[in-house]
Design a protein around this motif. Structure first.
Motif, PDB file in Angstrom:
ATOM      1  N   GLN A  86     -16.222 -44.175 -42.902  1.00  0.00           N
ATOM      2  CA  GLN A  86     -15.682 -42.883 -42.370  1.00  0.00           C
ATOM      3  C   GLN A  86     -14.891 -42.241 -43.392  1.00  0.00           C
ATOM      4  O   GLN A  86     -14.838 -41.188 -43.641  1.00  0.00           O
ATOM      5  CB  GLN A  86     -14.977 -42.981 -41.255  1.00  0.00           C
ATOM      6  CG  GLN A  86     -14.573 -41.958 -40.503  1.00  0.00           C
ATOM      7  CD  GLN A  86     -15.815 -40.958 -39.963  1.00  0.00           C
ATOM      8  OE1 GLN A  86     -16.516 -41.381 -39.503  1.00  0.00           O
ATOM      9  NE2 GLN A  86     -15.729 -39.602 -40.473  1.00  0.00           N
ATOM     10  N   GLN A  98     -15.166 -51.986 -42.585  1.00  0.00           N
ATOM     11  CA  GLN A  98     -16.368 -51.258 -43.040  1.00  0.00           C
ATOM     12  C   GLN A  98     -16.717 -50.167 -42.366  1.00  0.00           C
ATOM     13  O   GLN A  98     -16.812 -49.001 -43.323  1.00  0.00           O
ATOM     14  CB  GLN A  98     -17.944 -52.104 -42.872  1.00  0.00           C
ATOM     15  CG  GLN A  98     -17.573 -53.401 -43.894  1.00  0.00           C
ATOM     16  CD  GLN A  98     -19.030 -54.297 -43.396  1.00  0.00           C
ATOM     17  OE1 GLN A  98     -19.577 -54.387 -42.482  1.00  0.00           O
ATOM     18  NE2 GLN A  98     -18.912 -55.420 -44.023  1.00  0.00           N
ATOM     19  N   GLU A  99     -16.535 -49.779 -41.212  1.00  0.00           N
ATOM     20  CA  GLU A  99     -16.849 -48.615 -40.355  1.00  0.00           C
ATOM     21  C   GLU A  99     -15.582 -47.564 -40.999  1.00  0.00           C
ATOM     22  O   GLU A  99     -15.686 -46.252 -41.127  1.00  0.00           O
ATOM     23  CB  GLU A  99     -16.595 -48.488 -38.949  1.00  0.00           C
ATOM     24  CG  GLU A  99     -17.912 -49.227 -38.523  1.00  0.00           C
ATOM     25  CD  GLU A  99     -17.772 -49.349 -36.902  1.00  0.00           C
ATOM     26  OE1 GLU A  99     -16.697 -49.160 -36.252  1.00  0.00           O
ATOM     27  OE2 GLU A  99     -18.741 -50.000 -36.100  1.00  0.00           O
ATOM     28  N   THR A 100     -14.279 -48.092 -40.961  1.00  0.00           N
ATOM     29  CA  THR A 100     -13.236 -47.336 -41.554  1.00  0.00           C
ATOM     30  C   THR A 100     -13.392 -46.856 -42.931  1.00  0.00           C
ATOM     31  O   THR A 100     -13.167 -45.760 -43.280  1.00  0.00           O
ATOM     32  CB  THR A 100     -11.970 -48.053 -41.297  1.00  0.00           C
ATOM     33  OG1 THR A 100     -11.760 -48.558 -39.943  1.00  0.00           O
ATOM     34  CG2 THR A 100     -10.519 -47.536 -41.871  1.00  0.00           C
ATOM     35  N   ARG A 129     -16.337 -55.818 -39.555  1.00  0.00           N
ATOM     36  CA  ARG A 129     -17.333 -54.678 -39.087  1.00  0.00           C
ATOM     37  C   ARG A 129     -16.333 -53.284 -39.105  1.00  0.00           C
ATOM     38  O   ARG A 129     -16.628 -52.326 -39.577  1.00  0.00           O
ATOM     39  CB  ARG A 129     -18.030 -54.635 -37.883  1.00  0.00           C
ATOM     40  CG  ARG A 129     -18.708 -53.677 -37.503  1.00  0.00           C
ATOM     41  CD  ARG A 129     -19.742 -53.952 -36.274  1.00  0.00           C
ATOM     42  NE  ARG A 129     -19.001 -54.123 -34.994  1.00  0.00           N
ATOM     43  CZ  ARG A 129     -18.355 -53.414 -34.294  1.00  0.00           C
ATOM     44  NH1 ARG A 129     -18.135 -52.116 -34.411  1.00  0.00           N
ATOM     45  NH2 ARG A 129     -17.881 -53.674 -33.370  1.00  0.00           N
ATOM     46  N   LYS A 130     -15.203 -53.470 -38.285  1.00  0.00           N
ATOM     47  CA  LYS A 130     -14.189 -52.418 -38.024  1.00  0.00           C
ATOM     48  C   LYS A 130     -13.861 -51.737 -39.382  1.00  0.00           C
ATOM     49  O   LYS A 130     -13.776 -50.454 -39.625  1.00  0.00           O
ATOM     50  CB  LYS A 130     -13.261 -52.851 -36.940  1.00  0.00           C
ATOM     51  CG  LYS A 130     -13.790 -52.976 -35.547  1.00  0.00           C
ATOM     52  CD  LYS A 130     -14.049 -51.604 -35.061  1.00  0.00           C
ATOM     53  CE  LYS A 130     -13.097 -50.865 -34.432  1.00  0.00           C
ATOM     54  NZ  LYS A 130     -13.728 -49.737 -33.418  1.00  0.00           N
TER      55      LYS A 130
END
Length: 170
Positions: A129, A124-126, A121-122
């Motif tokens: 962004q 994918q968030e990176t 998840r992190k």
């Protein structure tokens, strides 16, 4: 249930949990026990005695001191849920989501962490962004009014000139 069977049942639940579980000393924050799922998540074998220093670093606020502070706050009954970057045995990092709770384990007070791997998840968030940043740079160069709509006709991006046009239309 007698004390022996209660202890055996607790140990089996501890080891069979699908989540990493870590038991911390409420005063020092040090790790007193962890289950096999936590060890596997970080790449440590059963023979290695994982310490608080092993799961903290010296950068970006993921320090041993901060970990101790979070454990001590949980020991006082303050709700503590956070995301943390744990170093692994091979020198990589894994992002984890960690709620800490004050618990009694075999009659003694401890702080228990339920540790979930949220690295995907992190990541994918990176990536998301980074894509937003690229789009912002690209669309920021457009001086004409510009906005984008998603499949539900919701504005998903608008530059300054586009915002002025949209605000004037309302």
């Amino acid at each position: 249930v007698d004390r022996y069977h209660e202890s055996k049942l607790s140990a089996e639940l501890f080891d069979e949990s699908t989540t990493g579980v870590v038991v911390h000393d409420p005063e020092t924050g040090e790790i007193r026990a962890c289950n096999k799922q936590f060890r596997e998540m970080l790449g440590y074998d059963e023979a290695y005695d994982i310490t608080l220093s092993d799961i903290s670093s010296h950068e970006d606020g993921f320090t041993r001191e901060r970990a101790v502070s979070l454990v001590q706050a949980a020991a006082r009954g303050e709700t503590q849920t956070f995301e943390w970057r744990d170093p692994t045995a091979d020198g990589e990092d894994v992002w984890v989501a960690v709620p800490l709770q004050r618990k009694r384990v075999v009659g003694e007070p401890y702080v228990v962490a339920s540790v979930r791997d949220v690295t995907d998840r992190k990541d994918q968030e990176t990536e998301l962004q980074a894509t937003r940043n690229r789009l912002d740079r690209m669309f920021g160069r457009i001086s004409d009014a510009f906005f984008a709509l998603d499949e539900d006709w919701t504005v998903s991006y608008v530059n300054e000139a586009g915002a002025a046009v949209l605000n004037g239309a309302m």
